[in-house]
Design a protein around this motif. Structure first.
Motif, PDB file in Angstrom:
ATOM      1  N   ASP A 178       0.871  -1.169   0.000  1.00 48.15           N
ATOM      2  CA  ASP A 178       0.000   0.000   0.000  1.00 48.15           C
ATOM      3  C   ASP A 178       0.910   1.221   0.000  1.00 48.15           C
ATOM      4  N   ARG A 207     -10.651   3.808  -5.570  1.00 51.83           N
ATOM      5  CA  ARG A 207     -10.909   2.761  -4.570  1.00 51.83           C
ATOM      6  C   ARG A 207      -9.937   2.878  -3.407  1.00 51.83           C
ATOM      7  N   ALA A 208      -8.672   3.174  -3.695  1.00 55.37           N
ATOM      8  CA  ALA A 208      -7.681   3.311  -2.621  1.00 55.37           C
ATOM      9  C   ALA A 208      -7.978   4.535  -1.768  1.00 55.37           C
ATOM     10  N   ALA A 225     -10.895   3.653   0.478  1.00 55.67           N
ATOM     11  CA  ALA A 225     -10.445   2.766   1.557  1.00 55.67           C
ATOM     12  C   ALA A 225      -9.704   3.554   2.637  1.00 55.67           C
ATOM     13  N   TRP A 239     -12.317   5.490   4.982  1.00 53.89           N
ATOM     14  CA  TRP A 239     -13.174   4.817   5.977  1.00 53.89           C
ATOM     15  C   TRP A 239     -12.675   5.021   7.407  1.00 53.89           C
ATOM     16  N   ASP A 284     -15.559  -3.142   0.309  1.00 57.10           N
ATOM     17  CA  ASP A 284     -14.167  -2.931   0.711  1.00 57.10           C
ATOM     18  C   ASP A 284     -13.732  -3.820   1.876  1.00 57.10           C
ATOM     19  N   ARG A 312     -15.124  -4.335   4.869  1.00 58.24           N
ATOM     20  CA  ARG A 312     -15.365  -3.880   6.232  1.00 58.24           C
ATOM     21  C   ARG A 312     -16.723  -4.365   6.735  1.00 58.24           C
ATOM     22  N   ASN A 351     -18.791   7.643  -1.328  1.00 55.02           N
ATOM     23  CA  ASN A 351     -17.756   6.616  -1.198  1.00 55.02           C
ATOM     24  C   ASN A 351     -18.358   5.225  -1.369  1.00 55.02           C
ATOM     25  N   SER A 369     -17.573   2.650  -4.549  1.00 51.67           N
ATOM     26  CA  SER A 369     -16.934   1.350  -4.353  1.00 51.67           C
ATOM     27  C   SER A 369     -17.828   0.210  -4.814  1.00 51.67           C
TER      28      SER A 369
END
Length: 514
Positions: free
Chosen positions: A82, A94-95, A98, A101, A149, A151, A499, A503
């Motif tokens: 990452d 997307r990154a 993430a 969040w 993602d 979670r 967001n 996603s």
């Protein structure tokens, strides 16, 4: 002879043998290749990257692949680490989401004395910006992205929070604040439960009980609406005696959070009691569409708001979904009388929607005005809710798809309405939740090309704006593919439901390029 320490050397065993190793030590030849080739402009970028696997596994992959050249090596590093953005580098969508969040996640809350915040027993995600508490319908669309993602823990904990709110207050308020307790928002709790992977029978039973309690809140005016033959709380008797629902608020005063604005609006509506205007403004806030030409007799004048006189298609589709989920839950619990009752209720609601809110000649679902005794002229993306919940027939879905394609699709996604009013829930704005309702609903009825087209247009709008601003925004102008406007407050960034939907769409359509 002076000791090593006196000469500036590190004495043997002075450092712990358990001290963590630097990236140069951990990754040796890979580290040397990355830094020597300068694949990142800033030498600090790679050493701050977080490996996704242990060092031995990454080194083994590097030795096996032997990526040649800077581009191949950079791609290898991004697959296995990452990588933080460099000074002139921005994360992909997307990154970036993430990374947002954790910034939007809050721990369980026990408010201090005097706070307007409501207690919450589990972690939750806020939308961002001025919205410092969880909001009801926002949270469903946020959960879509959390699940996409990985979670799922937050999906479950947010459901636990909403169960707690229902158990304490009888419903899920607009947001987790005392000043929101007199109203709810579009009831997505039943659909939140669809996202859960909870298998514990006791937890599922508790959640079903909460769903039934929420249903009782929305239907609390049922008895008096039947006997009085006029609207009561959130229940509206239709001309044939069938019952549908409307948005409402239990109070008829200015909203705490928009006190000055509401008083100014009521002052303009001098021909009607201020309390009526306040109630309609509050009901508009319960709808989530605060505000829109859907609720106005004069689209250009907020003072003509008449939310409580409107029977909305989106609300009744969502309550139908609630009824079908309760029937299913009761069937799983072997409660046959409950299953029969809620199956009957769902069938009766669908029949009433088809009679009063379906316009076959116009190929659309519509809101219905009690003042006028007929459907309103406003075409809005709320017409896609029956497809989203599976309430439409195949013929109705095909007709709505044609109307959507011809009148609601804009260059940058789905229009909210076709009317330019300056209100934020009208043209030219588009909103993430409505994009998902359309994409998912059209996909349900195998209108895949149109669903993907809307998804692609929306992702392009979000991506263009993100590349220009570095932000995920609450709403967008889908005509010009830029930040949206209008409303009672400045444009907010963060942003939970944008967001989540972004996603979820990219998870569903991985070949759509952001």
């Amino acid at each position: 002879m002076p000791g090593a320490a006196a000469q500036g050397q590190t004495p043997p065993n002075a450092q712990s043998q358990h001290a963590p190793q630097s990236p140069q030590v951990l990754f040796g030849p890979l580290f040397e290749a990355v830094q020597s080739m300068r694949i990142f402009p800033d030498g600090k970028t790679f050493v701050d990257a977080v490996p996704r696997e242990d060092a031995d596994a990454i080194l083994a992959a590097w030795r096996s692949e032997r990526p040649q050249g800077a581009e191949a090596l950079r791609a290898f590093v991004r697959r296995h680490f990452d990588v933080p953005p460099g000074p002139d580098e921005r994360l992909g969508l997307r990154a970036h989401i993430a990374a947002l969040w954790p910034q939007l996640t809050r721990p369980p809350l026990t408010p201090p004395p005097g706070s307007s915040a409501l207690p919450l027993p589990a972690a939750y995600v806020v939308p961002g910006g001025r919205f410092r508490e969880p909001y009801y319908w926002d949270s469903y669309f946020t959960m879509l992205g959390l699940k996409a993602d990985g979670r799922r823990d937050l999906v479950e904990s947010m459901i636990d929070d909403f169960v707690s709110l229902i158990e304490r207050y009888g419903h899920i308020p607009n947001g987790a604040r005392t000043y929101y307790l007199s109203r709810s928002q579009p009831p997505f709790f039943a659909l939140m439960l669809d996202l859960s992977e909870q298998a514990d029978p006791a937890v599922r039973a508790r959640r079903l009980a909460a769903l039934r309690k929420e249903y009782a809140y929305w239907m609390a005016g049922e008895a008096c609406a039947k006997t009085g033959k006029k609207p009561c709380a959130r229940v509206v008797p239709m001309p044939d005696g069938s019952l549908l629902n409307r948005y409402w608020d239990d109070r008829d005063t200015p909203r705490d959070e928009s006190f000055a604005e509401d008083r100014a609006t009521a002052a303009k509506a001098s021909s009607r009691p201020a309390a009526d205007t306040y109630r309609d403004l509050r009901a508009g806030a319960e709808s989530g569409w605060d505000f829109s030409s859907r609720w106005l007799t004069d689209p250009q004048d907020l003072a003509t708001i008449r939310t409580a006189a409107i029977v909305p298609i989106d609300l009744n589709a969502l309550i139908w979904a609630m009824e079908t989920r309760i029937a299913k839950g009761c069937a799983e619990a072997a409660d046959q009388s409950c299953q029969r009752e809620f199956t009957r209720r769902a069938d009766a609601r669908k029949a009433a929607v088809d009679r009063y809110l379906w316009l076959a000649k116009e190929s659309r679902y519509a809101d219905w005005s009690r003042d006028d005794g007929k459907p309103t002229a406003v075409l809005s993306s709320a017409a896609l809710y029956p497809l989203f919940v599976g309430m439409a027939s195949p013929a109705q879905a095909k007709a709505v798809a044609a109307t959507t394609r011809g009148k609601l699709v804009a260059p940058g996604g789905l229009r909210t309405t076709g009317t330019h009013t300056g209100q934020q829930w009208d043209a030219p704005n588009g909103w993430a939740p409505l994009q998902w309702v359309a994409v998912d609903g059209l996909g349900r009825y195998d209108e895949q090309d149109l669903a993907r087209d809307i998804a692609g247009r929306w992702i392009k709008t979000v991506s263009v704006t993100y590349n220009e601003t570095g932000k995920m925004l609450e709403k967008y102008d889908v005509e010009e593919q830029r930040p949206g406007g209008g409303g009672e407050y400045p444009l907010q960034d963060g942003f939970g439901w944008t967001n989540g939907v972004t996603s979820a769409i990219l998870e569903r359509y991985p070949t759509i390029a952001p």
